[in-house]
Design a protein around this motif. Structure first.
Motif, PDB file in Angstrom:
ATOM      1  N   ILE A   1     104.520   9.963  63.934  1.00 52.95           N
ATOM      2  CA  ILE A   1     104.081  11.303  64.329  1.00 52.95           C
ATOM      3  C   ILE A   1     104.955  11.597  65.531  1.00 52.95           C
ATOM      4  O   ILE A   1     104.783  10.987  66.594  1.00 52.95           O
ATOM      5  N   ILE A   2     105.959  12.459  65.362  1.00 49.10           N
ATOM      6  CA  ILE A   2     106.968  12.601  66.412  1.00 49.10           C
ATOM      7  C   ILE A   2     107.100  14.037  66.899  1.00 49.10           C
ATOM      8  O   ILE A   2     108.106  14.390  67.510  1.00 49.10           O
ATOM      9  N   ASN A   3     106.100  14.861  66.615  1.00 48.08           N
ATOM     10  CA  ASN A   3     106.099  16.204  67.182  1.00 48.08           C
ATOM     11  C   ASN A   3     104.712  16.471  67.767  1.00 48.08           C
ATOM     12  O   ASN A   3     103.735  16.601  67.026  1.00 48.08           O
ATOM     13  N   SER A   4     104.663  16.522  69.105  1.00 50.42           N
ATOM     14  CA  SER A   4     103.358  16.645  69.785  1.00 50.42           C
ATOM     15  C   SER A   4     102.700  17.987  69.516  1.00 50.42           C
ATOM     16  O   SER A   4     101.471  18.051  69.378  1.00 50.42           O
ATOM     17  N   SER A   5     103.500  19.052  69.460  1.00 44.65           N
ATOM     18  CA  SER A   5     102.914  20.386  69.316  1.00 44.65           C
ATOM     19  C   SER A   5     102.154  20.510  68.005  1.00 44.65           C
ATOM     20  O   SER A   5     101.019  20.986  67.976  1.00 44.65           O
ATOM     21  N   THR A   6     102.796  20.065  66.906  1.00 34.28           N
ATOM     22  CA  THR A   6     102.122  20.175  65.612  1.00 34.28           C
ATOM     23  C   THR A   6     100.950  19.207  65.546  1.00 34.28           C
ATOM     24  O   THR A   6      99.937  19.496  64.910  1.00 34.28           O
ATOM     25  N   ASN A   7     101.078  18.064  66.231  1.00 35.11           N
ATOM     26  CA  ASN A   7      99.953  17.116  66.216  1.00 35.11           C
ATOM     27  C   ASN A   7      98.758  17.710  66.958  1.00 35.11           C
ATOM     28  O   ASN A   7      97.613  17.542  66.540  1.00 35.11           O
ATOM     29  N   TYR A   8      99.050  18.449  68.038  1.00 28.80           N
ATOM     30  CA  TYR A   8      97.971  19.132  68.766  1.00 28.80           C
ATOM     31  C   TYR A   8      97.304  20.162  67.851  1.00 28.80           C
ATOM     32  O   TYR A   8      96.074  20.205  67.727  1.00 28.80           O
ATOM     33  N   VAL A   9      98.126  20.989  67.198  1.00 28.22           N
ATOM     34  CA  VAL A   9      97.588  22.052  66.334  1.00 28.22           C
ATOM     35  C   VAL A   9      96.760  21.442  65.195  1.00 28.22           C
ATOM     36  O   VAL A   9      95.627  21.864  64.932  1.00 28.22           O
ATOM     37  N   LEU A  10      97.298  20.408  64.544  1.00 28.11           N
ATOM     38  CA  LEU A  10      96.569  19.784  63.429  1.00 28.11           C
ATOM     39  C   LEU A  10      95.269  19.137  63.902  1.00 28.11           C
ATOM     40  O   LEU A  10      94.244  19.224  63.223  1.00 28.11           O
ATOM     41  N   THR A  11      95.326  18.509  65.086  1.00 31.42           N
ATOM     42  CA  THR A  11      94.104  17.870  65.615  1.00 31.42           C
ATOM     43  C   THR A  11      93.009  18.915  65.809  1.00 31.42           C
ATOM     44  O   THR A  11      91.852  18.696  65.435  1.00 31.42           O
ATOM     45  N   GLU A  12      93.390  20.054  66.390  1.00 28.68           N
ATOM     46  CA  GLU A  12      92.399  21.101  66.646  1.00 28.68           C
ATOM     47  C   GLU A  12      91.896  21.715  65.338  1.00 28.68           C
ATOM     48  O   GLU A  12      90.715  21.981  65.188  1.00 28.68           O
ATOM     49  N   ILE A  13      92.827  21.935  64.390  1.00 29.25           N
ATOM     50  CA  ILE A  13      92.421  22.496  63.089  1.00 29.25           C
ATOM     51  C   ILE A  13      91.440  21.534  62.403  1.00 29.25           C
ATOM     52  O   ILE A  13      90.452  21.953  61.796  1.00 29.25           O
ATOM     53  N   CYS A  14      91.715  20.230  62.526  1.00 30.23           N
ATOM     54  CA  CYS A  14      90.838  19.239  61.873  1.00 30.23           C
ATOM     55  C   CYS A  14      89.453  19.187  62.516  1.00 30.23           C
ATOM     56  O   CYS A  14      88.527  18.632  61.935  1.00 30.23           O
ATOM     57  N   LYS A  15      89.323  19.790  63.721  1.00 31.32           N
ATOM     58  CA  LYS A  15      87.982  19.871  64.327  1.00 31.32           C
ATOM     59  C   LYS A  15      87.220  21.065  63.762  1.00 31.32           C
ATOM     60  O   LYS A  15      86.109  21.363  64.174  1.00 31.32           O
ATOM     61  N   GLY A  16      87.886  21.816  62.886  1.00 29.83           N
ATOM     62  CA  GLY A  16      87.227  22.962  62.256  1.00 29.83           C
ATOM     63  C   GLY A  16      87.595  24.287  62.909  1.00 29.83           C
ATOM     64  O   GLY A  16      87.035  25.324  62.577  1.00 29.83           O
ATOM     65  N   ARG A  17      88.569  24.256  63.837  1.00 27.10           N
ATOM     66  CA  ARG A  17      88.945  25.505  64.504  1.00 27.10           C
ATOM     67  C   ARG A  17      89.925  26.308  63.657  1.00 27.10           C
ATOM     68  O   ARG A  17      90.677  25.769  62.849  1.00 27.10           O
ATOM     69  N   ASP A  18      89.946  27.605  63.892  1.00 32.56           N
ATOM     70  CA  ASP A  18      90.813  28.499  63.133  1.00 32.56           C
ATOM     71  C   ASP A  18      92.274  28.335  63.584  1.00 32.56           C
ATOM     72  O   ASP A  18      92.557  28.293  64.787  1.00 32.56           O
ATOM     73  N   GLU A  19      93.196  28.273  62.614  1.00 31.78           N
ATOM     74  CA  GLU A  19      94.596  27.964  62.944  1.00 31.78           C
ATOM     75  C   GLU A  19      95.243  29.045  63.815  1.00 31.78           C
ATOM     76  O   GLU A  19      96.044  28.735  64.700  1.00 31.78           O
ATOM     77  N   THR A  20      94.898  30.312  63.578  1.00 31.80           N
ATOM     78  CA  THR A  20      95.519  31.399  64.368  1.00 31.80           C
ATOM     79  C   THR A  20      95.102  31.271  65.831  1.00 31.80           C
ATOM     80  O   THR A  20      95.938  31.410  66.738  1.00 31.80           O
ATOM     81  N   GLU A  21      93.835  30.981  66.035  1.00 33.14           N
ATOM     82  CA  GLU A  21      93.323  30.809  67.401  1.00 33.14           C
ATOM     83  C   GLU A  21      93.992  29.596  68.072  1.00 33.14           C
ATOM     84  O   GLU A  21      94.421  29.669  69.228  1.00 33.14           O
ATOM     85  N   VAL A  22      94.128  28.510  67.333  1.00 35.30           N
ATOM     86  CA  VAL A  22      94.726  27.289  67.893  1.00 35.30           C
ATOM     87  C   VAL A  22      96.193  27.533  68.256  1.00 35.30           C
ATOM     88  O   VAL A  22      96.659  27.138  69.330  1.00 35.30           O
ATOM     89  N   ILE A  23      96.923  28.220  67.370  1.00 39.24           N
ATOM     90  CA  ILE A  23      98.344  28.465  67.639  1.00 39.24           C
ATOM     91  C   ILE A  23      98.493  29.374  68.860  1.00 39.24           C
ATOM     92  O   ILE A  23      99.350  29.127  69.729  1.00 39.24           O
ATOM     93  N   ALA A  24      97.636  30.388  68.973  1.00 39.98           N
ATOM     94  CA  ALA A  24      97.689  31.285  70.146  1.00 39.98           C
ATOM     95  C   ALA A  24      97.398  30.495  71.425  1.00 39.98           C
ATOM     96  O   ALA A  24      98.095  30.637  72.439  1.00 39.98           O
ATOM     97  N   GLU A  25      96.412  29.616  71.349  1.00 41.64           N
ATOM     98  CA  GLU A  25      96.061  28.795  72.519  1.00 41.64           C
ATOM     99  C   GLU A  25      97.228  27.861  72.878  1.00 41.64           C
ATOM    100  O   GLU A  25      97.577  27.716  74.059  1.00 41.64           O
ATOM    101  N   ALA A  26      97.840  27.248  71.864  1.00 47.15           N
ATOM    102  CA  ALA A  26      98.950  26.321  72.112  1.00 47.15           C
ATOM    103  C   ALA A  26     100.125  27.043  72.763  1.00 47.15           C
ATOM    104  O   ALA A  26     100.805  26.495  73.630  1.00 47.15           O
ATOM    105  N   ARG A  27     100.353  28.302  72.379  1.00 49.68           N
ATOM    106  CA  ARG A  27     101.419  29.090  73.010  1.00 49.68           C
ATOM    107  C   ARG A  27     101.092  29.341  74.477  1.00 49.68           C
ATOM    108  O   ARG A  27     101.947  29.218  75.348  1.00 49.68           O
ATOM    109  N   GLU A  28      99.841  29.689  74.713  1.00 48.72           N
ATOM    110  CA  GLU A  28      99.403  29.997  76.082  1.00 48.72           C
ATOM    111  C   GLU A  28      99.532  28.774  76.987  1.00 48.72           C
ATOM    112  O   GLU A  28      99.929  28.874  78.142  1.00 48.72           O
ATOM    113  N   LEU A  29      99.203  27.603  76.435  1.00 53.46           N
ATOM    114  CA  LEU A  29      99.263  26.367  77.223  1.00 53.46           C
ATOM    115  C   LEU A  29     100.693  25.830  77.347  1.00 53.46           C
ATOM    116  O   LEU A  29     100.926  24.823  78.008  1.00 53.46           O
ATOM    117  N   GLY A  30     101.640  26.490  76.678  1.00 54.24           N
ATOM    118  CA  GLY A  30     103.031  26.024  76.731  1.00 54.24           C
ATOM    119  C   GLY A  30     103.283  24.856  75.791  1.00 54.24           C
ATOM    120  O   GLY A  30     104.346  24.236  75.820  1.00 54.24           O
TER     121      GLY A  30
END
Ligand SMILES: NC(=O)c1ccc[n+]([C@@H]2O[C@H](COP(=O)([O-])OP(=O)(O)OC[C@H]3O[C@@H](n4cnc5c(N)ncnc54)[C@H](OP(=O)(O)O)[C@@H]3O)[C@@H](O)[C@H]2O)c1
Length: 391
Positions: free
Chosen positions: A154-183
């Motif tokens: 697993i060699i890309n942290s950003s996608t691992n963050y997004v997938l981890t959050e999605i797997c918690k049941g969160r909406d992908e659009t919201e997670v991606i927007a949050e990940a952008r905001e957090l840099g």
């Protein structure tokens, strides 16, 4: 040793902070110092948090190149083509180079190795793959005696963050927007989300291990663009979690024939795998060597200090060790990446099922067999990875 830092963003500032904050410690332990002489940026007028650095900031690369006192260049710009030029020119000028720039390194690996060998200087790039994890330095030592048959990561942290959050049941659009905001994701997240960053890092790992040229574009890959919370919901119910996995298979011990290799980057449904516990911004790389057996490397895959720490570790090794090279040799492998077959998870969303007859037929079948309501989930018979990319 006097050094220059090219780029003063997240990583450049991290390197500056570690070197200034640990200056006394380093001096007392090793009796020497690492002095930052110059910092190259794109826009000198930009306001910087570290005010003391302003006196040594420049936008003139030639000034750095021509300074005979500067022995080592830390290249951490966000450019690609200019970074290649900076690295090449620095090596040609007999300066050691430490870089985190995977985009530049993946494209110019062969030539950069060649120039570093010719000039007898260090060219180190630990931070370019899996950020803070010392996986390249370990691989560098091991490949002298070990054939590496299998590598997964697993060699890309950003996608691992997004997938981890999605797997918690969160909406992908919201997670991606949050990940952008957090840099965590850049304003234009295509490189990460489409899997380009991961396949670029896999290309670097493979070029080191196999010592042949591998273009990142030749690696079959699907990013996480098409993965959403509905997929994770369905797969979670079936006991799976989704991770973006980079893979290198090499030879008989990996299930292929001797001298055959295959590479891929795919979102993968994992059940009870050691990668299941690699969450958020963390990365893990595992590989099997003929004598070292299985080794696993786990740690932060990016962000300021872990990445900058990999850079300063490379600086330290440059000062204390002999250079280690990975010259690209004649290709003796058969790359069968496009022939490898896998079983794929396919979900046809309701919106795409425009043909009413087909729609009804599939829904009827799906309702009987699977748990979906107005969509169909298929675990396909093995089809080639390349075919899946084309589909
Ligand atoms: N961030 C991470 O966690 C991480 C992890 C691993 C690897 N990396 C790699 O490390 C490198 C730096 O990443 P970063 O996150 O620090 O980037 P960043 O925060 O965007 O900073 C980039 C820096 O490069 C400078 N720059 C851009 N183009 C330039 C040019 N043509 N000439 C001179 N300077 C130029 C910018 O100057 P201005 O300040 O004037 O705009 C800025 O200081 C990238 O190659 C990245 O892929 C980053």
């Amino acid at each position: 040793m006097k050094i220059a830092i090219l780029g003063f963003g997240t990583v450049g500032e991290g390197v500056y902070k570690i070197l200034t904050e640990s200056k006394d410690l380093y001096q007392s332990r090793f009796g020497q110092s690492i002095e930052i002489e110059k910092i190259l940026v794109h826009n000198v007028a930009k306001k910087r948090d570290i005010k003391e650095a302003n006196q040594i900031i420049t936008d003139n690369f030639e000034e750095i190149l021509q300074d005979p006192n500067i022995e080592l260049i830390v290249e951490v710009t966000s450019s690609k083509n200019q970074a290649i030029e900076y690295i090449r020119k620095s090596l040609m000028a007999g300066k050691h180079v430490v870089s985190a720039n995977k985009a530049a390194i993946a494209v110019d690996f062969k030539e950069l190795q060649k120039i570093a060998i010719q000039q007898n200087v260090h060219f180190k790039f630990e931070a370019s793959v899996a950020g803070g994890i010392p996986v390249l330095s370990s691989l560098g030592r091991l490949i002298a005696f070990n054939d590496i048959s299998l590598l997964h990561g697993i060699i890309n942290s950003s996608t691992n963050y997004v997938l981890t959050e999605i797997c918690k049941g969160r909406d992908e659009t919201e997670v991606i927007a949050e990940a952008r905001e957090l840099g965590i994701l850049e304003a234009n997240p295509t490189d990460d989300i489409a899997g380009f960053d991961a396949r670029r890092k896999l290309a670097i790992l493979a070029m080191m291990i196999l010592q042949i040229e591998i273009s990142e574009q030749s690696i079959p890959s699907i990013g996480i663009t098409q993965v959403d919370s509905r997929d994770s919901e369905i797969l979670n119910k079936l006991g799976y979690e989704i991770k973006l996995i980079a893979e290198l298979l090499n030879g008989e011990k990996s299930g292929l024939k001797e001298k055959q290799i295959a590479l891929s980057v795919f979102p993968t449904a994992l059940n009870n795998s050691k990668f299941n516990r690699v969450n958020g911004m963390m990365n893990e790389v595992t590989f099997n060597g003929s004598y070292c057996g299985e080794l696993r490397f786990y740690g932060a895959g990016g962000s300021m200090y872990p990445t900058a720490n990999a850079i300063v570790s490379d600086i330290y090794e440059t000062i204390t060790n002999k250079p280690l090279y990975f010259p690209v040799k004649e290709n003796q492998y058969e790359n069968i990446s496009d022939q490898i077959e896998s079983s794929f998870y396919i979900r046809i969303p309701d919106s795409l099922m425009v043909n009413e007859d087909l729609n009804n037929e599939i829904i009827e079948m799906a309702e009987k067999i699977l748990l979906a309501k107005k969509e169909v989930i298929i675990f396909s018979k093995p089809i080639s990875n390349q075919k899946a990319v084309e589909l």
